[in-house]
Design an enzyme around this catalytic site. Sequence first.
Site, PDB file in Angstrom:
ATOM      1  N   CYS A 275       0.916  -1.525   0.126  1.00 62.08           N
ATOM      2  CA  CYS A 275      -0.141   0.063   0.115  1.00 62.08           C
ATOM      3  C   CYS A 275       0.928   1.244  -0.121  1.00 62.08           C
ATOM      4  O   CYS A 275       0.608   2.348  -0.769  1.00 62.08           O
ATOM      5  CB  CYS A 275      -0.940  -0.216   1.248  1.00 62.08           C
ATOM      6  SG  CYS A 275      -2.123  -1.501   0.939  1.00 62.08           S
TER       7      CYS A 275
ATOM      8  N   HIS B 196      -3.719   6.475   3.917  1.00 61.18           N
ATOM      9  CA  HIS B 196      -4.059   5.501   3.305  1.00 61.18           C
ATOM     10  C   HIS B 196      -5.555   5.084   3.815  1.00 61.18           C
ATOM     11  O   HIS B 196      -5.994   5.058   4.686  1.00 61.18           O
ATOM     12  CB  HIS B 196      -3.011   4.124   3.581  1.00 61.18           C
ATOM     13  CG  HIS B 196      -3.485   2.856   2.965  1.00 61.18           C
ATOM     14  ND1 HIS B 196      -4.011   3.060   1.572  1.00 61.18           N
ATOM     15  CD2 HIS B 196      -3.395   1.609   3.477  1.00 61.18           C
ATOM     16  CE1 HIS B 196      -4.287   1.710   1.548  1.00 61.18           C
ATOM     17  NE2 HIS B 196      -3.878   0.936   2.444  1.00 61.18           N
TER      18      HIS B 196
ATOM     19  N   ASN C 247     -10.147   0.048  -0.105  1.00 61.69           N
ATOM     20  CA  ASN C 247      -8.567  -0.024  -0.315  1.00 61.69           C
ATOM     21  C   ASN C 247      -7.951  -0.376  -1.575  1.00 61.69           C
ATOM     22  O   ASN C 247      -8.240  -1.358  -1.849  1.00 61.69           O
ATOM     23  CB  ASN C 247      -8.281  -0.808   0.850  1.00 61.69           C
ATOM     24  CG  ASN C 247      -6.838  -1.101   1.117  1.00 61.69           C
ATOM     25  OD1 ASN C 247      -6.147  -0.564   0.191  1.00 61.69           O
ATOM     26  ND2 ASN C 247      -6.322  -1.610   2.113  1.00 61.69           N
TER      27      ASN C 247
HETATM   28  N1  COA Z   1     -19.367  -9.100   7.742  1.00 64.04           N
HETATM   29  C1  COA Z   1     -19.823  -9.608   8.606  1.00 64.04           C
HETATM   30  N2  COA Z   1     -18.986 -10.080   9.640  1.00 64.04           N
HETATM   31  C2  COA Z   1     -17.679 -10.225   9.389  1.00 64.04           C
HETATM   32  C3  COA Z   1     -17.246  -9.643   8.400  1.00 64.04           C
HETATM   33  C4  COA Z   1     -18.012  -9.152   7.199  1.00 64.04           C
HETATM   34  N3  COA Z   1     -17.736  -8.840   6.218  1.00 64.04           N
HETATM   35  N4  COA Z   1     -15.802  -9.926   8.315  1.00 64.04           N
HETATM   36  C5  COA Z   1     -15.427 -10.313   9.369  1.00 64.04           C
HETATM   37  N5  COA Z   1     -16.801 -10.699  10.361  1.00 64.04           N
HETATM   38  C6  COA Z   1     -16.846 -11.173  11.670  1.00 64.04           C
HETATM   39  C7  COA Z   1     -15.530 -12.146  12.087  1.00 64.04           C
HETATM   40  O1  COA Z   1     -15.686 -13.487  11.362  1.00 64.04           O
HETATM   41  C8  COA Z   1     -15.959 -11.926  13.447  1.00 64.04           C
HETATM   42  O2  COA Z   1     -16.895 -13.142  13.920  1.00 64.04           O
HETATM   43  P1  COA Z   1     -16.859 -13.791  14.981  1.00 64.04           P
HETATM   44  O3  COA Z   1     -16.772 -12.968  16.263  1.00 64.04           O
HETATM   45  O4  COA Z   1     -17.994 -14.714  15.245  1.00 64.04           O
HETATM   46  O5  COA Z   1     -15.284 -14.521  14.915  1.00 64.04           O
HETATM   47  C9  COA Z   1     -16.481 -10.547  13.927  1.00 64.04           C
HETATM   48  O6  COA Z   1     -16.811 -10.132  12.324  1.00 64.04           O
HETATM   49  C10 COA Z   1     -15.479  -9.809  14.323  1.00 64.04           C
HETATM   50  O7  COA Z   1     -14.138  -9.947  13.569  1.00 64.04           O
HETATM   51  P2  COA Z   1     -12.666  -8.945  13.489  1.00 64.04           P
HETATM   52  O8  COA Z   1     -11.687  -9.592  12.567  1.00 64.04           O
HETATM   53  O9  COA Z   1     -12.378  -8.982  15.108  1.00 64.04           O
HETATM   54  O10 COA Z   1     -13.722  -7.771  13.094  1.00 64.04           O
HETATM   55  P3  COA Z   1     -12.920  -6.113  13.334  1.00 64.04           P
HETATM   56  O11 COA Z   1     -13.603  -5.417  13.942  1.00 64.04           O
HETATM   57  O12 COA Z   1     -11.359  -6.228  13.499  1.00 64.04           O
HETATM   58  O13 COA Z   1     -13.138  -5.883  11.423  1.00 64.04           O
HETATM   59  C11 COA Z   1     -11.763  -5.769   9.754  1.00 64.04           C
HETATM   60  C12 COA Z   1     -12.511  -6.663  10.310  1.00 64.04           C
HETATM   61  C13 COA Z   1     -11.128  -6.632   8.743  1.00 64.04           C
HETATM   62  C14 COA Z   1     -12.623  -4.930   9.161  1.00 64.04           C
HETATM   63  C15 COA Z   1     -10.458  -5.075  10.620  1.00 64.04           C
HETATM   64  O14 COA Z   1      -9.803  -5.915  11.367  1.00 64.04           O
HETATM   65  C16 COA Z   1      -9.651  -4.388   9.767  1.00 64.04           C
HETATM   66  O15 COA Z   1      -9.962  -3.370   8.848  1.00 64.04           O
HETATM   67  N6  COA Z   1      -8.465  -4.499   9.726  1.00 64.04           N
HETATM   68  C17 COA Z   1      -7.412  -3.851   8.944  1.00 64.04           C
HETATM   69  C18 COA Z   1      -7.522  -4.639   7.667  1.00 64.04           C
HETATM   70  C19 COA Z   1      -6.629  -3.582   6.697  1.00 64.04           C
HETATM   71  O16 COA Z   1      -6.603  -2.604   6.718  1.00 64.04           O
HETATM   72  N7  COA Z   1      -5.810  -4.502   5.785  1.00 64.04           N
HETATM   73  C20 COA Z   1      -5.310  -3.725   4.492  1.00 64.04           C
HETATM   74  C21 COA Z   1      -4.195  -3.327   5.045  1.00 64.04           C
HETATM   75  S1  COA Z   1      -3.328  -2.476   3.871  1.00 64.04           S
END
Ligand code: COA
Length: 323
Positions: free
Chosen positions: A109, A250, A280
């Site tokens: 990124c 970003h 993203n």
């Molecule tokens: N819709 C509904 N539920 C979802 C989901 C979606 N699209 N994606 C994940 N979940 C669920 C998970 O399975 C989890 O369920 P569980 O509690 O039953 O296990 C729950 O939501 C919480 O998951 P978690 O990963 O803790 O959620 P979060 O609040 O951290 O959000 C992201 C997930 C991916 C949005 C977040 O972690 C994030 O943005 N991380 C950074 C990613 C990033 O920036 N990547 C690019 C880098 S350049």
Amino acid sequence: MIAGIGAAVPAGIMTNADFERTLDTSDQWIVERTGIRERHIAGPTETLLSFTLVAARLAMERAGVTAADLDGIVFATVTPDRRLPSAACDLQAQLGATRAWAFDVVAACPGWLFGLSIAEGLMRAGLGDTILVIGAEKLSSITDYEDRSTAILFGDGAGAAILTRAKGDGRGMLASYMGSDGTLAPLLYIPGAGSAEPLTDQVLRDKKHLVKMAGREVFKAAVLAMSRATDEAIGRAGLPPEAIDLLIPHQANLRIIEATAKHAGISMDKVMVNLDRYGNTSSASIPLALQQAEAEGRLKPGMVAMLVSFGAGFTWASVVVRW
Ligand code: COA
């Protein structure tokens, strides 16, 4: 200095409602957890180069340069149309930039910020006066659309800038910083389809050619990396946070952006956010936001912008520019 900027995205749009039809997810969850509402996705006949060419030509037009003026092309991407030769060489051929050297940068990124800093360094070393710096991705080609935790995040797009020598009027790059921590690679990576495990039917079946991510851990590492990058940028530019007119972070997750702005002491009304429309787009994220900020009049000549990014590697980078 950045003499011209251009951006382009494929026409096709995938909304959160589209994902509701194929995945166990909801518009509400996606908006609350990420801030993303829709993203542009390339159609089957669109290549990375097809929309990158549009962005490159717009940047050249804005800067008033032609292909013959280009001394070099730096192309940041993790999704080239093919493995060999570089996307930069394909672009050089398509533009007819016959005088330009050309190579790709793989830094995920923050790749476009890495590219800007590399180009500036090459300029200082006397290797060019007019350099095209691209950040472009077709992330849809490496996204697992059955994995709800990653599918909803990514979009396709291209950004381009023409870098020229500063004119001594104070405008230009004031500071730049790059960092990496390869021990964090397993948080966000593509396990196969490289030379260690070349593409086979089994690799395809196991989806090892697609992105895997530990979202929660990436989130925490991202907030740390972004905070470090903003501190370094402010320190190296020798400017107080109040001197930053616009923070262009970003566009990965609105909550990461808010945490970054809070850490830097910059209020959200001075932060550029467009991830609701693009998701993203990795290395295209900052130039897409920069182009929009300029087009909307949020960035005018003389203003100071801080550009800051993080990504797979882990990598992070920041650049402070007087526009
Ligand atoms: N819709 C509904 N539920 C979802 C989901 C979606 N699209 N994606 C994940 N979940 C669920 C998970 O399975 C989890 O369920 P569980 O509690 O039953 O296990 C729950 O939501 C919480 O998951 P978690 O990963 O803790 O959620 P979060 O609040 O951290 O959000 C992201 C997930 C991916 C949005 C977040 O972690 C994030 O943005 N991380 C950074 C990613 C990033 O920036 N990547 C690019 C880098 S350049």
